[in-house]
Design an enzyme around this catalytic site. Structure first.
Site, PDB file in Angstrom:
ATOM      1  CG  HIS A   1      -9.688  10.752  16.368  1.00  0.00           C
ATOM      2  ND1 HIS A   1     -10.715  10.251  15.608  1.00  0.00           N
ATOM      3  CD2 HIS A   1      -8.633  10.896  15.512  1.00  0.00           C
ATOM      4  CE1 HIS A   1     -10.311  10.106  14.349  1.00  0.00           C
ATOM      5  NE2 HIS A   1      -9.045  10.475  14.273  1.00  0.00           N
TER       6      HIS A   1
ATOM      7  CG  ASP B   1      -3.937   7.469  11.463  1.00  0.00           C
ATOM      8  OD1 ASP B   1      -3.787   6.255  11.694  1.00  0.00           O
ATOM      9  OD2 ASP B   1      -5.047   7.996  11.260  1.00  0.00           O
TER      10      ASP B   1
ATOM     11  CG  HIS C   1      -0.406   8.788   6.764  1.00  0.00           C
ATOM     12  ND1 HIS C   1       0.733   9.162   7.427  1.00  0.00           N
ATOM     13  CD2 HIS C   1      -0.019   7.946   5.777  1.00  0.00           C
ATOM     14  CE1 HIS C   1       1.776   8.555   6.867  1.00  0.00           C
ATOM     15  NE2 HIS C   1       1.351   7.806   5.867  1.00  0.00           N
TER      16      HIS C   1
ATOM     17  CD  GLU D   1      -5.187  10.845   1.833  1.00  0.00           C
ATOM     18  OE1 GLU D   1      -5.165  10.704   3.063  1.00  0.00           O
ATOM     19  OE2 GLU D   1      -5.034   9.877   1.048  1.00  0.00           O
TER      20      GLU D   1
ATOM     21  CB  SER E   1      -6.749  13.218  12.601  1.00  0.00           C
ATOM     22  OG  SER E   1      -6.419  12.779  11.294  1.00  0.00           O
TER      23      SER E   1
HETATM   24  N1  SAM Z   1      -5.639  10.365  10.142  1.00  0.00           N
HETATM   25  C1  SAM Z   1      -6.971  10.118   9.629  1.00  0.00           C
HETATM   26  C2  SAM Z   1      -7.964  10.225  10.765  1.00  0.00           C
HETATM   27  O1  SAM Z   1      -7.633   9.882  11.913  1.00  0.00           O
HETATM   28  O2  SAM Z   1      -9.092  10.683  10.524  1.00  0.00           O
HETATM   29  C3  SAM Z   1      -7.060   8.768   8.951  1.00  0.00           C
HETATM   30  C4  SAM Z   1      -5.990   8.488   7.945  1.00  0.00           C
HETATM   31  S1  SAM Z   1      -6.040   6.916   7.178  1.00  0.00           S
HETATM   32  C5  SAM Z   1      -5.639   5.800   8.481  1.00  0.00           C
HETATM   33  C6  SAM Z   1      -4.533   6.921   6.257  1.00  0.00           C
HETATM   34  C7  SAM Z   1      -4.555   7.824   5.008  1.00  0.00           C
HETATM   35  O3  SAM Z   1      -3.207   7.995   4.567  1.00  0.00           O
HETATM   36  C8  SAM Z   1      -5.311   7.256   3.831  1.00  0.00           C
HETATM   37  O4  SAM Z   1      -6.294   8.169   3.416  1.00  0.00           O
HETATM   38  C9  SAM Z   1      -4.253   7.054   2.740  1.00  0.00           C
HETATM   39  O5  SAM Z   1      -4.723   7.342   1.439  1.00  0.00           O
HETATM   40  C10 SAM Z   1      -3.192   8.057   3.146  1.00  0.00           C
HETATM   41  N2  SAM Z   1      -1.814   7.737   2.739  1.00  0.00           N
HETATM   42  C11 SAM Z   1      -1.271   6.503   2.537  1.00  0.00           C
HETATM   43  N3  SAM Z   1       0.050   6.608   2.297  1.00  0.00           N
HETATM   44  C12 SAM Z   1       0.350   7.939   2.351  1.00  0.00           C
HETATM   45  C13 SAM Z   1       1.554   8.678   2.209  1.00  0.00           C
HETATM   46  N4  SAM Z   1       2.716   8.057   1.972  1.00  0.00           N
HETATM   47  N5  SAM Z   1       1.521  10.031   2.343  1.00  0.00           N
HETATM   48  C14 SAM Z   1       0.334  10.658   2.601  1.00  0.00           C
HETATM   49  N6  SAM Z   1      -0.846   9.998   2.751  1.00  0.00           N
HETATM   50  C15 SAM Z   1      -0.837   8.665   2.621  1.00  0.00           C
END
Ligand code: SAM
Length: 291
Positions: free
Chosen positions: A19, A171, A42, A122, A104
């Site tokens: 972040h 991410d 993500h 998501e 994020s």
């Molecule tokens: N970026 C966020 C933050 O920094 O606050 C954290 C995200 S977390 C590491 C990853 C997220 O991606 C999860 O909620 C998961 O459900 C989602 N996810 C996993 N595969 C995905 C995909 N192919 N497309 C979109 N989202 C996905």
């Protein structure tokens, strides 16, 4: 598949590195008045309670944001590069409290100017509902699109953005080993459509072949596309065999020239504040492509 919930990791050392880097990228890109499109591939739930739910169980914020704030409160100097990140976290909390952590999507949303747009992806069936609800509460919600779609295959469809100015945060949770391969394909496709975009990729540093190979794979893609890059890692402890995440990295394609100095200022303090048992160390490398 789909067991990952980011609330477990909200406010962890890995979130801090990610972040803090993200905020600087955005601030640099916003120095110019032109409209900016941000894509968070993500997104997670958007914002997290640190008092109850998953975060209270995992307590990862204890060794992350809480530890950083205690370090500051103890009178240690905090460089400007970290201060802005702390302000961003404080802005979603009442004065003097820390019970909420912005993910994020909320960090990016807070910093949106009227001309900017934010696109969130998501896939988790529960997280997407929470994300939609959370984003709906924001005054900037009209500038934000939320997609319940697989971002690895959908990212290219958003590129290049209309203003040709864009920041993409990638991410993944990497709970699916294939994510490493999907990431490479998504980056290749993205660079073919939008070579000048800024791409920030987070990854966990794990004793796993795919994780160790990620930075070199990204460097190869950058070389093939003649792109500059910056690579950083922050390790907070060195306890082989322990299952908890001890280090993470960011790989930034087309980084602003200011990012290296920004991280060079922040990393020694982060190592001191977050390091456990003398195991902290960091890495900061960059390469400038000649076009
Ligand atoms: N970026 C966020 C933050 O920094 O606050 C954290 C995200 S977390 C590491 C990853 C997220 O991606 C999860 O909620 C998961 O459900 C989602 N996810 C996993 N595969 C995905 C995909 N192919 N497309 C979109 N989202 C996905």
């Amino acid at each position: 598949m789909f067991s990952y919930r980011h609330a477990f990791h909200a406010g962890s050392h890995a979130d801090i590195l990610k972040h803090l880097t993200l905020i600087h990228l955005l601030e640099y890109l916003q120095e110019k008045p032109g409209a900016l499109t941000m894509v968070d591939t993500h997104a997670g739930a958007g914002i997290y309670s640190l008092e109850d739910g998953f975060a209270a169980v995992s307590k990862e914020a204890e060794s992350g944001i809480f530890r950083l704030l205690k370090f500051k409160e103890a009178g240690n100097a905090i460089p400007e590069s970290i201060q802005k990140y702390i302000e961003c976290v404080e802005s979603v909390n009442a004065e003097g409290e820390l019970n909420t952590y912005p993910g994020s999507p909320f960090i990016l949303a807070q910093l949106l100017r009227p001309q900017d747009r934010l696109k969130l992806f998501e896939l988790h069936p529960k997280e997407i509902d929470i994300l939609r609800h959370n984003i709906g509460q924001l005054k900037q919600s009209k500038q934000i699109d939320v997609y319940a779609e697989d971002s690895f295959s959908r990212l290219k469809g958003l590129l290049p953005p209309p203003s040709r100015r864009g920041l993409v945060l990638i991410d993944p949770s990497y709970e699916d080993k294939q994510d490493y391969r999907y990431l490479e394909t998504a980056i290749e496709e993205a660079l073919l459509r939008f070579a000048t975009g800024c791409y920030a990729i987070w990854y966990p540093v794990l004793p796993r072949r795919e994780s160790a190979a990620l930075p070199d794979r990204m460097k190869k893609i950058c070389a093939a596309h003649k792109r500059s890059w910056l690579h950083t890692e922050l390790r907070v402890e060195n306890a082989p065999g322990e299952r908890r995440l001890q280090a993470s990295g960011m790989f930034v394609i087309n980084p602003p020239w200011t990012l290296e100095k920004h991280l060079a200022d922040a990393l020694p303090t982060l190592s001191k504040a977050l390091g456990i048992g003398g195991g902290a160390q960091y890495l900061l490398k960059s390469f400038e492509a000649k076009n």
